[in-house]
Each structure stands twice: as structure tokens, then as C-alpha cells.
Design a protein around this motif. Sequence first.
Motif, mmCIF file in Angstrom:
data_model
loop_
_atom_site.group_PDB
_atom_site.id
_atom_site.type_symbol
_atom_site.label_atom_id
_atom_site.label_comp_id
_atom_site.label_asym_id
_atom_site.label_seq_id
_atom_site.Cartn_x
_atom_site.Cartn_y
_atom_site.Cartn_z
ATOM 1 N N TYR A 3 0.359 1.828 8.723
ATOM 2 C CA TYR A 3 1.297 1.447 7.674
ATOM 3 C C TYR A 3 1.578 2.626 6.744
ATOM 4 C CZ TYR A 3 3.268 -1.092 3.692
ATOM 5 O OH TYR A 3 4.091 -1.519 2.671
ATOM 6 N N ALA A 16 0.714 -6.699 10.039
ATOM 7 C CA ALA A 16 -0.233 -7.726 9.592
ATOM 8 C C ALA A 16 -0.308 -8.868 10.600
ATOM 9 C CB ALA A 16 0.183 -8.242 8.221
ATOM 10 N N LEU A 63 -3.875 -0.207 8.620
ATOM 11 C CA LEU A 63 -3.565 0.349 7.312
ATOM 12 C C LEU A 63 -3.118 1.804 7.430
ATOM 13 C CD1 LEU A 63 -3.504 0.116 4.222
ATOM 14 C CD2 LEU A 63 -5.937 0.747 4.218
ATOM 15 N N CYS A 64 -3.790 2.562 8.282
ATOM 16 C CA CYS A 64 -3.395 3.957 8.500
ATOM 17 C C CYS A 64 -1.978 4.038 9.091
ATOM 18 C CB CYS A 64 -4.391 4.656 9.431
ATOM 19 S SG CYS A 64 -6.021 4.897 8.693
ATOM 20 N N TRP A 86 -2.391 -7.801 13.493
ATOM 21 C CA TRP A 86 -3.849 -7.865 13.272
ATOM 22 C C TRP A 86 -4.396 -9.253 13.586
ATOM 23 C CZ3 TRP A 86 -7.242 -10.747 10.472
ATOM 24 C CH2 TRP A 86 -8.548 -10.258 10.357
ATOM 25 N N ALA A 129 -8.363 -3.453 11.084
ATOM 26 C CA ALA A 129 -7.590 -3.489 9.838
ATOM 27 C C ALA A 129 -7.403 -2.091 9.270
ATOM 28 C CB ALA A 129 -8.311 -4.378 8.824
ATOM 29 N N LEU A 130 -8.462 -1.244 9.375
ATOM 30 C CA LEU A 130 -8.354 0.122 8.886
ATOM 31 C C LEU A 130 -7.324 0.908 9.693
ATOM 32 C CD1 LEU A 130 -9.492 2.189 6.886
ATOM 33 C CD2 LEU A 130 -11.223 2.793 8.604
#
Length: 658
Positions: free
Chosen positions: A91, A108, A88-89, A111, A84-85
Motif C-alpha cells: 500500500y 484489505a 501495508l508495504c 488480506w 498484513a505487514l
Amino acid sequence: MVSLHRTAKIALMVTADLIALPCCFLIAMLLRGGDLKLASHFGPASYVLVAVLTIAAFSVSDLYRAVIRFIDQRLLSVTGASLALAILCAYLVMFAINEESFPRSALAIYWFIVFSYVVASRVGMRNFLRNHHARGRAVSEVVAIYGAGEAGAKLAQTMLGGEDYRPVCFFDDKHALIERNIGGLRVFHTERLVEIVNAMRIRSIVIAIPGVSAERLRDIMQRLAQAGVATRILSRLVDLGDDKVTPREAIRELKFEDLLGRPPVPPRLDLFARCVHAKTVLVTGAGGSIGSELCRQIVTLAPRRLHLLDHSEFALYTIRQELATRFPQISIDAHLGSVCNAELVERILRDGKVDTIYHAAAYKHVPLVESNIVEGLRNNVVGAQVIATQAAKHAVETCVLISSDKAVRPTNIMGASKRIAELIFQAAAVRHDSPTTFSMVRFGNVLGSSGSVIPLFQRQIARGGPLTITHPDVSRYFMLIPEAAQLVIQAGAMAKGGDVFVLDMGEPVRIVDLARSLIALSGLTERSAQHAGGDIEIRYVGLFPGEKLHEELLTDGVVFPSEHPRIMRMKESALRPSVLETFITCLMMACETHERAMIESMVKAIVTEYNPQPQPQPQPATPATAPGAAAVAPASTPPAEPASDHLALIRKFTPFRI
């Protein structure tokens, strides 16, 4: 695949992920766009880049270094968080470069798809490997685990990954866990113990309850004994991330010390070597249970020289050979002879320039000494007198007497002789011209020593019973042989002169509870009126001459703390040296007559607390058929007056106390 090297297994997992992860990204794009138009807008390089970034996230979470057979929820959660991290990076990068053509919501979706892939692939491979091990160990031992907590669950996973044991279920007392499934194994209540053991053909049960008390452990063993299976215990918590930990390292057989009712008392290392390191040490009774363990502990502390004294040739030879083999660098001298031989003891101290003496030589078996009081008194009293006299004469630094809890308000000759030995050392400690520091150590019963109840019960179990106990209520304090030896060595380091040291031994243990625990340890059941089909009977035979129901460790003396938090120091009343010397002379004169009444009267004059028990009449043995069945101890009667003129000599002396 199972036999591959660890590096090859990691390479195989990375290769599989490099193939699967682009497919996961493709599925995410298809779900986002609804057709191939959006998915085909980005070239193959984008799919490879996403796969490489995902593999980097997996590496950070240690997914590739984990042992697949032991993969758990914690590792999967860390992997999901790392993924998830990473997304996020990605994104944030897309947002920063204002890449409008890339559908950010696809990240998403990606993931969820990747995390599902990781869980399915790793858990599926874990189950495959476990099934492979299970098929390859058809002869593994079928076991159950008592305790369905975290420790039990970890132990079950470790066993499933090994080859020696095959866990089939859990047993637990908690009703909330009944019929639940933990790690693929079902939990049963302990009320169904016998039924499930027979149905699943369980051969042994492992107790997986960290920190279980001795009382509860004995209760659990009584339950397990009804099922007639062997019992083991979890020796340490298992680290599931360590594939080097085997089930055989994680569990062990139950030991006597598990039944003590208290944890073993660890020694203080700063006290341990104070009277031994680089010193010349003499151990009397070196071939006995306590003496031999003392020698084993002493040689580990690098003494300058070690002298062994024992009157048993075989015992002396055995301990001498053992020490010489294990510690060839230590100088060891073995002396064959009696501690009552003053010339022999003087020669050892004079020629060897001894710094420390541990006096363990004594007759200690109560029934034997009670029926051979002359030899018992001569050996225990004269031996202590010889050691104390020669230690002071040759300026020995430290001299420690090993005494007994039976010396406290004694009811038998052995206990009285040990109390006289204590008085001898106390008298030696108050002589102002002596440079020697004298002290005493009182033991309870030592588990596993010669004459101990444990070896007796083991022999009786091997013969098929019965286990003979003197009385259903008899209880004793117990300690381990290493504990006893460590206590003696530390006592010498803490002594200031005339001290009596006692170990904090917790609560006494009922002998009948110990017997039942040993029956359970052997995988057998007790035979009684309620369980006529049991294996081993417990039978009460009546108290031995001079035996107490309950032993004591402390008298009415003043108790002080010592440098060790679990060792107590006592100061007790003592006889003046001149008075004690005259009394001992009279005692030896009484022994020459072999008249029991006269000898007991002389002992009573020295040890005023001595209360001899009358010789009981032989009674038929009583089986343990019902609670409360007991052989009643004979009533105490005052000792008879000596029928000799020695009584006038005794009355000339009053035991002045100091």
C-alpha cells in the motif's frame, strides 16, 4: 503424500499456493469492482507478483517449515501478521508512486481472503493427516489425559500425531472446564472417572500436571486406582514445533521417586570428585545396595584404582563384572573376605596405598540383627573398629562411615551397633596423631535397596497380596540409592573431622500411603471393608522387635550448615577413646556369654540413649478394615540387670563426654 520427503512437501505447498493466491487476488478485485472490468485491467504479471510477495511473507513467518499435523493458533497468528505487514508495504509503495488506477482497498479485501484460505487449507490438511494416522493405528493404546491445561493440550496434539497412543478425552477437577472441548477432545470431571473409563475402554491415564506435588500425586493415584487403569506421567513439556518428539519420549511410567514428597537432591559437582578423582579408593560392602551404587558413581570420576571388599562371593563377582564391562580402563581389585579381618584390611591398605575409604559393610536388617545380636554387634562394631584403626595406621586421607537414622535414640541392636560405630569414628577423629579425616553419614530408608519395603511390596503384589504393614501410623524418611551414594561421596569432601552429615529429606512418608500408591501404580485396587471387590488387601501385623513408629535423623547435637544447601552437618558428644576402647572390650566379652540381658546392659553403658523394647508376644494379623485399626506397639520396660559379675566391670567406667 504422507511418506514424501520434507523438501518435497514444502515444494508441494508452495506450488499449491502459487495456484491459489492469484485466484484469491482475482476474487478480491471482483468484490471491489463488482465485475470483471477492474480485474481484467491488470495483466497476469500483476497476479503472479502478488502471489510471489505473499509467499515471501509466508516464508518469513515460518509457515512452510511448520509441521502441518501440529500447526496451532500461534503460527496462524504470526502468518496473518506477516501478511498484513506485506500488504501495508504494498500500500505504501502504491501511495509513493501515486498509482491512481489501482484500488488500494482491494488489498484489505485480499488480506481477509488469503488468511481465510491459509486457515482452511492448513487446518483441513492437519485434520486429514490426523485422521490418516488414526486409521492406520487401529491397535494403538486408548488413553485419557488427567489435566486439561496447556501441558495436557500439547500432549494430546503430540499423541494425535503419533501412532502409539489414541487420546479420547480429558479428566480434570476444575468445574469451569467440564464438558468443554479442547483440541477436539471432551473434558470430564474426575467424579465420572470410573464411568467414562469403562464406557470408552480406556487402558491408561497420563497425568499431565507439571510440578505436581507428591501429596497431590498420591491423591490422584488413589482416584485412578478406583478405575483400575495403568498410570503414567508427563516427563517433560512437549515442543509442538519439533516433529522429532514422540509420545513415548514425552511420557513415562511413574517411579518410586515421584512418591518421595520432595524433589531428588542434586549433587554439587565441585564436591563430587574431590576425594575420588585420581585417588585410590576402597569400598567395603561393595556388593550391597549402597556399596554397589557407590562403586558405580566412583568409577565415573576416574579414580586411580578401586578396591572392592565384600564377604559375599556372588555379590562381589556381580559388581566386579559390571564395573569391568562398563569401565575397562579403570583398575579394579576385588577382595573376598570380612571387614572384621584386620589382617586382610591392613594388607589392602598397605599394598594398595589407599587414599579414601567408604565403609558400607554392615548388617542392617533390624529383625535379623535383633534375633542374632552377637553376630550383629561383632560385624558392625568390630568392622568399624578395624577400619578406623587401620585407616589411621596407614595414613588414609579420608574415611567415611555409612550410618543409619536408627542410630538416633536406638530401640534395637542394629541401631545401637551403628551408634557405637559412629562413636568409634568420632573417637578416631579426636586422636591428634591421626592424619585421617573421619566422618559419618546418616541415611533414612533407601528406596529399592535390599530389605527395603518397596521390593517386599512388589513381591506381595505379584502374589496377589496381602501387603503386610506393621502399624497404620508407621512412617519413614526415604531417599534414592543414587542420592545415598552421592551424599556419601560429598560428605567425604566436606568433612573436617568427626562430622555427622544428614540429608534434608523433607517430610516422612507413611508406609500405608506408600503401599496404596504402589497398588495404584500396578493398576490394581485396594480391598477393604468399604471395597470388598478390590484386588489387594493391606494387613497390619504388629511392630517388629525394636521397631519404632517414627524414625529420627537428628539428635540434640548442634546442627551446622554445610557447603551443600541440602546437607546438614552435626557435632555430637563422644566418648573418650580410652574409655570407648575399654567398653568395646567389655562388650565383646559379654557377647562371648550369649546372655542377652548382659549384652544389652553393656550396650546401654556405651549408648546411654539405647532403650531396648521387650520382645512382643505373637499376635494375629489384623486386616486394614477401618480407619484407626492398628496393632498397638508393646509398652517399653527397663532392661533387666545382668546376672553376672561383668556388671561390676561396667560400673568401673563412667562415660566421660567431650
